[in-house]
Each structure stands twice: as structure tokens, then as C-alpha cells.
Scaffold this active site. Structure first.
Site, mmCIF file in Angstrom:
data_model
loop_
_atom_site.group_PDB
_atom_site.id
_atom_site.type_symbol
_atom_site.label_atom_id
_atom_site.label_comp_id
_atom_site.label_asym_id
_atom_site.label_seq_id
_atom_site.Cartn_x
_atom_site.Cartn_y
_atom_site.Cartn_z
ATOM 1 N N SER A 1 0.820 -1.218 0.000
ATOM 2 C CA SER A 1 0.000 0.000 0.000
ATOM 3 C C SER A 1 0.849 1.261 0.000
ATOM 4 O O SER A 1 0.519 2.256 0.627
ATOM 5 C CB SER A 1 -0.948 -0.019 1.201
ATOM 6 N N GLY A 2 1.996 1.210 -0.701
ATOM 7 C CA GLY A 2 2.735 2.431 -0.994
ATOM 8 C C GLY A 2 2.124 3.041 -2.250
ATOM 9 O O GLY A 2 1.006 2.678 -2.655
ATOM 10 N N ALA B 1 9.601 9.741 0.836
ATOM 11 C CA ALA B 1 10.210 10.394 -0.341
ATOM 12 C C ALA B 1 10.201 11.904 -0.138
ATOM 13 O O ALA B 1 9.190 12.476 0.244
ATOM 14 C CB ALA B 1 9.459 10.008 -1.601
ATOM 15 N N GLN B 2 11.350 12.511 -0.390
ATOM 16 C CA GLN B 2 11.471 13.941 -0.105
ATOM 17 C C GLN B 2 11.553 14.771 -1.377
ATOM 18 O O GLN B 2 10.745 15.656 -1.621
ATOM 19 C CB GLN B 2 12.740 14.191 0.718
ATOM 20 N N GLU C 1 17.831 18.622 -9.511
ATOM 21 C CA GLU C 1 18.540 17.635 -8.691
ATOM 22 C C GLU C 1 19.765 17.143 -9.436
ATOM 23 O O GLU C 1 19.828 17.240 -10.674
ATOM 24 C CB GLU C 1 17.627 16.441 -8.360
ATOM 25 N N HIS D 1 22.504 6.037 -0.848
ATOM 26 C CA HIS D 1 22.370 7.492 -0.848
ATOM 27 C C HIS D 1 23.566 8.072 -0.118
ATOM 28 O O HIS D 1 23.944 7.584 0.946
ATOM 29 C CB HIS D 1 21.064 7.913 -0.158
ATOM 30 N N ARG E 1 25.086 9.874 -7.560
ATOM 31 C CA ARG E 1 25.068 9.369 -6.183
ATOM 32 C C ARG E 1 26.205 8.412 -5.867
ATOM 33 O O ARG E 1 26.798 8.481 -4.793
ATOM 34 C CB ARG E 1 23.761 8.617 -5.938
ATOM 35 N N HIS F 1 19.731 2.639 -0.015
ATOM 36 C CA HIS F 1 18.582 3.499 -0.288
ATOM 37 C C HIS F 1 17.570 2.906 -1.257
ATOM 38 O O HIS F 1 16.379 2.933 -1.009
ATOM 39 C CB HIS F 1 19.136 4.818 -0.858
ATOM 40 N N ARG G 1 19.944 4.489 -10.665
ATOM 41 C CA ARG G 1 18.697 5.247 -10.855
ATOM 42 C C ARG G 1 18.978 6.745 -10.841
ATOM 43 O O ARG G 1 19.687 7.253 -9.967
ATOM 44 C CB ARG G 1 17.733 4.914 -9.720
ATOM 45 N N LEU H 1 9.434 7.283 -8.283
ATOM 46 C CA LEU H 1 7.992 7.538 -8.119
ATOM 47 C C LEU H 1 7.343 7.611 -9.499
ATOM 48 O O LEU H 1 6.236 7.119 -9.719
ATOM 49 C CB LEU H 1 7.761 8.833 -7.339
HETATM 50 C C1 LIG Z 1 13.903 8.205 2.423
HETATM 51 C C2 LIG Z 1 13.514 7.988 0.996
HETATM 52 C C3 LIG Z 1 13.434 9.070 0.128
HETATM 53 C C4 LIG Z 1 13.079 8.867 -1.202
HETATM 54 N N1 LIG Z 1 12.932 9.952 -2.033
HETATM 55 C C5 LIG Z 1 12.493 9.761 -3.287
HETATM 56 C C6 LIG Z 1 12.220 10.863 -4.133
HETATM 57 O O1 LIG Z 1 12.342 12.006 -3.741
HETATM 58 N N2 LIG Z 1 11.793 10.600 -5.404
HETATM 59 C C7 LIG Z 1 11.630 9.341 -5.880
HETATM 60 O O2 LIG Z 1 11.242 9.165 -7.041
HETATM 61 N N3 LIG Z 1 11.867 8.277 -5.087
HETATM 62 C C8 LIG Z 1 12.281 8.459 -3.811
HETATM 63 N N4 LIG Z 1 12.498 7.381 -3.014
HETATM 64 C C9 LIG Z 1 12.195 6.045 -3.529
HETATM 65 C C10 LIG Z 1 10.677 5.876 -3.554
HETATM 66 O O3 LIG Z 1 10.119 6.499 -2.418
HETATM 67 C C11 LIG Z 1 10.297 4.420 -3.543
HETATM 68 O O4 LIG Z 1 10.990 3.742 -4.554
HETATM 69 C C12 LIG Z 1 8.802 4.261 -3.796
HETATM 70 O O5 LIG Z 1 8.083 5.005 -2.842
HETATM 71 C C13 LIG Z 1 8.436 2.793 -3.728
HETATM 72 O O6 LIG Z 1 7.053 2.685 -3.757
HETATM 73 P P1 LIG Z 1 6.413 1.247 -3.652
HETATM 74 O O7 LIG Z 1 4.950 1.457 -3.604
HETATM 75 O O8 LIG Z 1 6.986 0.387 -4.688
HETATM 76 O O9 LIG Z 1 6.949 0.680 -2.245
HETATM 77 P P2 LIG Z 1 6.594 1.146 -0.726
HETATM 78 O O10 LIG Z 1 6.148 2.561 -0.704
HETATM 79 O O11 LIG Z 1 7.756 0.791 0.094
HETATM 80 O O12 LIG Z 1 5.380 0.207 -0.370
HETATM 81 C C14 LIG Z 1 5.545 -1.183 -0.222
HETATM 82 C C15 LIG Z 1 4.315 -1.734 0.453
HETATM 83 O O13 LIG Z 1 4.308 -3.161 0.421
HETATM 84 C C16 LIG Z 1 3.952 -3.670 1.696
HETATM 85 N N5 LIG Z 1 4.486 -5.038 1.804
HETATM 86 C C17 LIG Z 1 5.754 -5.450 1.634
HETATM 87 N N6 LIG Z 1 5.829 -6.785 1.748
HETATM 88 C C18 LIG Z 1 4.587 -7.237 1.996
HETATM 89 C C19 LIG Z 1 4.010 -8.515 2.219
HETATM 90 N N7 LIG Z 1 4.747 -9.639 2.225
HETATM 91 N N8 LIG Z 1 2.679 -8.604 2.445
HETATM 92 C C20 LIG Z 1 1.906 -7.499 2.487
HETATM 93 N N9 LIG Z 1 2.391 -6.250 2.280
HETATM 94 C C21 LIG Z 1 3.721 -6.122 2.036
HETATM 95 C C22 LIG Z 1 4.555 -2.662 2.653
HETATM 96 O O14 LIG Z 1 3.995 -2.782 3.933
HETATM 97 C C23 LIG Z 1 4.195 -1.366 1.921
HETATM 98 O O15 LIG Z 1 2.858 -1.013 2.180
HETATM 99 C C24 LIG Z 1 12.842 7.567 -1.677
HETATM 100 C C25 LIG Z 1 12.937 6.481 -0.809
HETATM 101 C C26 LIG Z 1 13.264 6.685 0.519
HETATM 102 C C27 LIG Z 1 13.347 5.510 1.435
#
Ligand SMILES: Cc1cc2nc3c(=O)[nH]c(=O)nc-3n(C[C@H](O)[C@H](O)[C@H](O)COP(=O)(O)OP(=O)(O)OC[C@H]3O[C@@H](n4cnc5c(N)ncnc54)[C@H](O)[C@@H]3O)c2cc1C
Length: 514
Positions: A11-12, A44-45, A111, A227, A273, A334, A369, A375
Site C-alpha cells: 500500500s505504498g 520520499a522527499q 537535482e 544514498h 550518487r 537506499h 537510478r 515515483l
Molecule cells: C527516504 C527515501 C526518500 C526517497 N525519495 C524519493 C524521491 O524524492 N523521489 C523518488 O522518485 N523516489 C524516492 N524514493 C524512492 C521511492 O520512495 C520508492 O521507490 C517508492 O516510494 C516505492 O514505492 P512502492 O509502492 O513500490 O513501495 P513502498 O512505498 O515501500 O510500499 C511497499 C508496500 O508493500 C507492503 N508489503 C511489503 N511486503 C509485503 C508482504 N509480504 N505482504 C503485504 N504487504 C507487504 C509494505 O507494507 C508497503 O505497504 C525515496 C525512498 C526513501 C526511502
């Protein structure tokens, strides 16, 4: 067994955005192992990259992405990424994401490694939080079913096609089966592999392990981005000091106050990076310190407080006024560039199984990357995944015949004479020390042997921590074995015993289950 058209794990941004599209096409269930907003997305910032300015173009965005990827980007998917970016930004605006504006237009920041200002942000440096909150509110208002504290443990596959998923109710410990036509893994990254990382606790590589155990192909795992600048304060989990701080003029100084980046590269603080992370590591070694510093004291205080309100406040809460003093930082793991191999429609080699977000590898990031492209990747390829399933895809992606891939399986390893018991902290220390920013054959072999031994020692998982440790160890094996195979340095993968890149390695390492 409950039956759904779509089950989305995670749920990201990937899970929520996909669910909002999927609800137009059938019944939807989101399974998430913590609460809805436990994810990397909310941290994500910097923001999201998209060529929406009149002086910018998808072509320039394409070139920057390809340059960062260091010879391993899939050009076709990068074209899709940059061309479809403006439309996906419009989707987010329509969903209500409050991007920052300047004179009535969306404000765009610059950036490192982007040739143009093209980063959209919200709340200054709180972009991810605004996206997560906006999307989760939408999911709630549309009454999409969400099972929190529910951890996917196994993918159900019959005759090569997905039938559903098994999941653990983390509150009761019971296992339930759910069936679906399309299973979409949106489980995020695996930063928890490393002692120092910027990721949420949930980033434990579950999607990689689930998919691999079900027979899916995993690619590019040796490319893990570190990072350069995470806050390094005793007792404080590494908190990201965004790239954008250097983009606005932040200067890196060693413990003696010396500005060192120009000694390593003419691009100084704005180098890619991996270059900045390695330079910091060398500088830390040279000065015998576990940190360097970012200096923003020369910037007008209003720039710091308005562009980085979140960072400013976080540091202030920990006794650091960054307007007046230096910020201690060090590199931290990161972002996982590799992942479940998908084509440009989110399809894997298993019919009905799709992957999107950080757990997927579409090929847009190559060996490194470009900041703020992740995102964007989620939006572009989640949308295409939904288009594909609307057309009823169950087709498999061809798994062989691509000239740029080498296929391997995880082999047996020599078991070390004495090996400690597997634990999260031991795993994180091992990865940081042996599979970190700078690796070599000796360190990687040592790690690979220990990881293989741990895999055999692990008891059958029963609760969330034990499933996560199992998943991390398998994911860690894939990272380590890939890093061992790639005898060159490229992008985020740096081998001290092979410090140059080699044209003979201009291909992808794919792990295929036996
Ligand atoms: C500090 C930080 C700053 C960042 N800044 C940027 C930025 O500025 N710009 C950018 O483009 N990217 C940035 N990134 C990277 C970007 O945020 C992530 O790559 C992106 O948010 C990933 O989204 P996602 O939905 O794939 O994963 P997530 O947002 O991590 O969501 C994963 C989800 O899966 C769930 N999950 C995992 N395993 C299971 C399981 N077995 N069963 C049920 N649920 C599960 C988790 O609980 C979570 O809800 C940043 C990352 C970090 C950590």
C-alpha cells in the site's frame, strides 16, 4: 476461498495508485503487512521527475536517465517513462496531490544529474507524505477493501498461472488463502538488508522472495543504490538529507571542515550518487571518522526553511539548527534497482503475476537510478499494467532468447566451519561490511557462504519477523551472488578488484529458479 479480480500486495504509491485504477475494472483487495501508510513512499522527499517545463523535453529527460543508468537501461522502457510522464503527473494532480507552485505554475527543482529543473515536489520536502496521504484517502473514500496487518507469504500457482495468494494474519497468526485473476506485487524494496539504510521497516524484499519462490525471474540485483547523505547521529535511524539540499548549494565538508568533493570530480557535490557516496567513504577513511558534514549555513535561511521544512524540523527536533551549524551525514543503502523482471506492461514470466514499483525491474534505471525517477516509474508502469489486464492479458513474457541477459540459478555453497545464528542485526552487519558500497571477490564470497548457510539454518517461519528474515536472506543471496558474478564496476556496483567497467559485461544477470 474469497475470490477477487485483483489482489494487490502493498500500500505504498504502487499499491494504492494501482488499486485506484483497478477498481474501474473489477473487484479489488489490497493486502498490506502493516498499517496502510507503512511504506517507503511516505519518506520520499525530493519529488517526481517529469519534463513538463516548456524549456525541457522528454528527449532531455531520456538522455539524463540513460546517462545515469551507465549502459544498462532498457531504451524502449525509458522512452515510455519520459514520454508518458506528463500525463501521469496530470493524473496525480487530478487525484488531489498538492504539488508546490510558483506564480501559479507547478514549481520545478533541480537535482543532481538532471540537466534541467524538472522535479515536482509537495510540501517542500514532504512529497512522499502528500502522495501517500492523498492516495490512501482516495482508497478509503472509494471503499476499496484493505486488509492491514496481513502479510503475503506464498503465491499460489497452478499449471504456470497465478491462482491467488496465501497470507498471514499478523494479529492472530492464522494463514488464509485468497484467489484472484491478477496478482500484483507492489511490495517495495529491501533496504533493511543493510545496517545503515534510509528505508521503512517494511522494506524486507518480500516481493522478491515471493516471486522467486513461485518461479519468477529476478534481474539486476547487484545494483543497490546507496544514498550519499543520510543523517548520522547516535541513536537516530538514518534520515535522508535529500539530494536537493546539494542541488540548492549545500557543500560537503570533512571533519576538518575541508570541502573535498572537487578533489574527486569536477562535478563536485552534484556528481551522481555512487560517485558522491564513494568519495564520502574515502574521505571518512582518510580522516578516521564515521561521518562528513553538509554545510548550508551560507544559504539564505529562508531557502533552507521553505525548501526543506521537513529536514529543517527533523534536525531541530534532534538538537541541530542547520541554518547555523553543520549536518553530520554518511552514506546509507537506499534503493533497489533490480527486482522482479517485468516487461513494459508489468508482466512477469508467470501468467497473471504482475509487479510494479520498487520490487519490479522494468529496466528504466539500468545500473543506477536517476534521482526522482522511481515515483515516476511507479505511475507510468502501474498504469500500463492496468491497461494490459483490462485487455485480459494472461500471456507469459518470453524468458529466453534476449541477447543481453545471462541466466543463473542459486547454486550450492561451501558451508563455513563456524557460522553464527541468523538474525536481522547479523544480516544487516554482514551486508554493510561485505556487500556494501565497495565490494570484492573475497568479501562477497564470505557473505555468500554465510547467507547460504543461514538459509539452511532458518526454521519454518511463523510470524512477521521470521517471514521477513527469511525473505531478506533470500533477497540478500540474490544481491550477493549477482555482485560476485559481475566482475566489473558499473553504476552503483563497485568492485575494488575490478574497478573499471567492461563492455563484455554490458548485459543483465537474471536469476531463474531451478
Ligand atoms: C527516504 C527515501 C526518500 C526517497 N525519495 C524519493 C524521491 O524524492 N523521489 C523518488 O522518485 N523516489 C524516492 N524514493 C524512492 C521511492 O520512495 C520508492 O521507490 C517508492 O516510494 C516505492 O514505492 P512502492 O509502492 O513500490 O513501495 P513502498 O512505498 O515501500 O510500499 C511497499 C508496500 O508493500 C507492503 N508489503 C511489503 N511486503 C509485503 C508482504 N509480504 N505482504 C503485504 N504487504 C507487504 C509494505 O507494507 C508497503 O505497504 C525515496 C525512498 C526513501 C526511502
Amino acid at each position: 476461498m474469497n475470490q477477487y479480480d485483483y489482489i494487490i500486495v502493498g500500500s505504498g504509491i504502487a499499491g494504492l495508485y494501482t488499486a485506484l485504477l483497478a477498481k474501474e475494472q473489477g473487484s479489488v483487495l489490497i493486502i498490506t503487512k502493516g498499517s496502510i501508510d507503512d511504506c517507503n513512499t511516505k519518506y520520499a522527499q525530493g519529488g517526481i521527475a517529469a519534463a513538463i517545463d516548456k524549456n525541457d523535453s522528454p528527449e532531455l529527460h531520456f538522455r539524463d536517465t540513460i546517462a545515469a543508468g551507465d549502459g544498462l537501461c532498457d531504451e524502449e522502457t525509458v522512452r515510455i517513462l519520459v514520454n508518458e510522464a506528463p500525463d501521469r503527473i496530470t493524473d496525480l494532480v487530478n487525484l488531489g496531490v498538492p504539488f508546490d507552485t510558483l506564480d501559479g505554475e507547478i514549481a520545478l527543482a533541480r537535482e543532481a544529474a538532471h540537466s534541467m529543473p524538472r522535479i515536482l515536489h509537495a510540501g517542500g520536502d514532504a512529497t512522499g507524505k502528500h502522495i501517500e496521504v492523498t492516495l490512501s484517502n482516495r482508497v478509503r473514500s472509494f471503499k476499496i477493501q484493505v486488509l492491514e496487518d496481513c502479510l503475503a507469504t506464498d503465491i499460489l500457482v497452478e499449471k504456470g498461472a497465478v491462482k491467488g495468494v496465501k497470507a498471514l494474519d499478523c494479529r492472530t497468526g492464522s494463514i488464509e488463502k485468497f484467489s484472484c485473476r491478477f496478482l500484483i506485487l507492489a511490495t517495495g524494496g529491501a533496504g533493511q538488508l543493510y545496517k545503515f539504510n534510509t528505508n521503512a521497516d517494511v522494506a524486507t524484499g518480500d516481493g522478491i522472495a515471493l516471486a522467486f519462490n513461485a518461479g519468477a525471474e529476478i534481474v539486476d540485483m547487484e545494483f543497490f543504490q546507496f544514498h550519499p547523505t543520510a543523517l548520522r547521529l547516535p541513536g537516530v535511524t538514518p534520515f535522508l538529507i535529500s539530494e536537493a539540499v546539494r542541488g540548492e548549494g549545500g557543500i560537503l565538508r570533512n571533519v576538518e571542515g575541508y570541502r573535498f568533493m572537487p578533489d574527486y570530480t569536477p562535478k563536485g557535490e552534484l556528481a551522481p550518487r555512487d560517485v558522491v557516496a564513494r568519495s564520502i567513504l574515502y574521505e571518512m577513511k582518510k580522516t578516521g571518522s564515521d561521518r562528513v558534514f553538509i554545510d548550508v549555513t551560507h544559504l539564505p535561511p529562508r531557502v533552507t526553511t521553505t525548501r526543506f521544512p521537513h529536514i529543517y524540523q527533523f534536525c531541530l527536533n534532534h538538537g541541530l539548527d542547520i541554518i547555523k551549524g553543520l549536518v553530520p551525514v554518511a552514506p546509507a543503502a537506499h534503493y533497489m534497482m533490480g527486482g522482479i523482471k517485468t516487461n513494459s506492461w508489468g508482466e512477469t514470466n508467470i501468467a497473471g503475476l504482475f509487479a510494479t514499483g520498487e520490487t519490479a525491474c522494468t529496466g528504466v534505471h539500468g545500473a543506477n537510478r536517476l534521482a526522482s525517477n522511481s515515483l515516476l516509474e511507479v505511475l507510468v508502469f502501474s498504469k500500463r499494467t492496468m491497461e494490459k489486464t483490462r485487455k485480459g492479458s494472461k500471456a507469459r513474457v518470453p524468458t529466453t532468447g534476449e541477447g543481453t541477459e545471462i541466466h543463473h540459478s542459486l547454486g550450492q555453497r561451501q558451508v563455513p566451519k563456524a557460522v553464527s545464528a541468523p538474525s536481522l542485526s547479523a544480516l544487516q552487519q554482514l551486508h554493510w561490511d561485505k556487500v556494501g558500497i565497495i565490494r570484492n571477490k573475497e568479501s562477497l564470497t564470505e557473505a555468500a557462504d554465510v547467507l547460504a548457510a543461514w538459509q539452511h539454518l532458518l526454521p519454518q517461519p511463523t510470524d512477521r519477523p521470521s517471514y521477513e528474515l527469511n525473505n531478506l536472506i533470500l533477497t540478500g543471496r540474490l544481491v550477493t551472488e549477482a555482485a560476485l558474478l559481475r566482475e566489473e564496476s558499473r553504476g552503483a556496483h563497485f568492485r575494488s578488484d575490478f574497478p573499471q567497467s567492461s563492455p563484455k559485461w554490458q548485459h543483465h544477470i537474471v536469476f531463474t529458479p531451478k
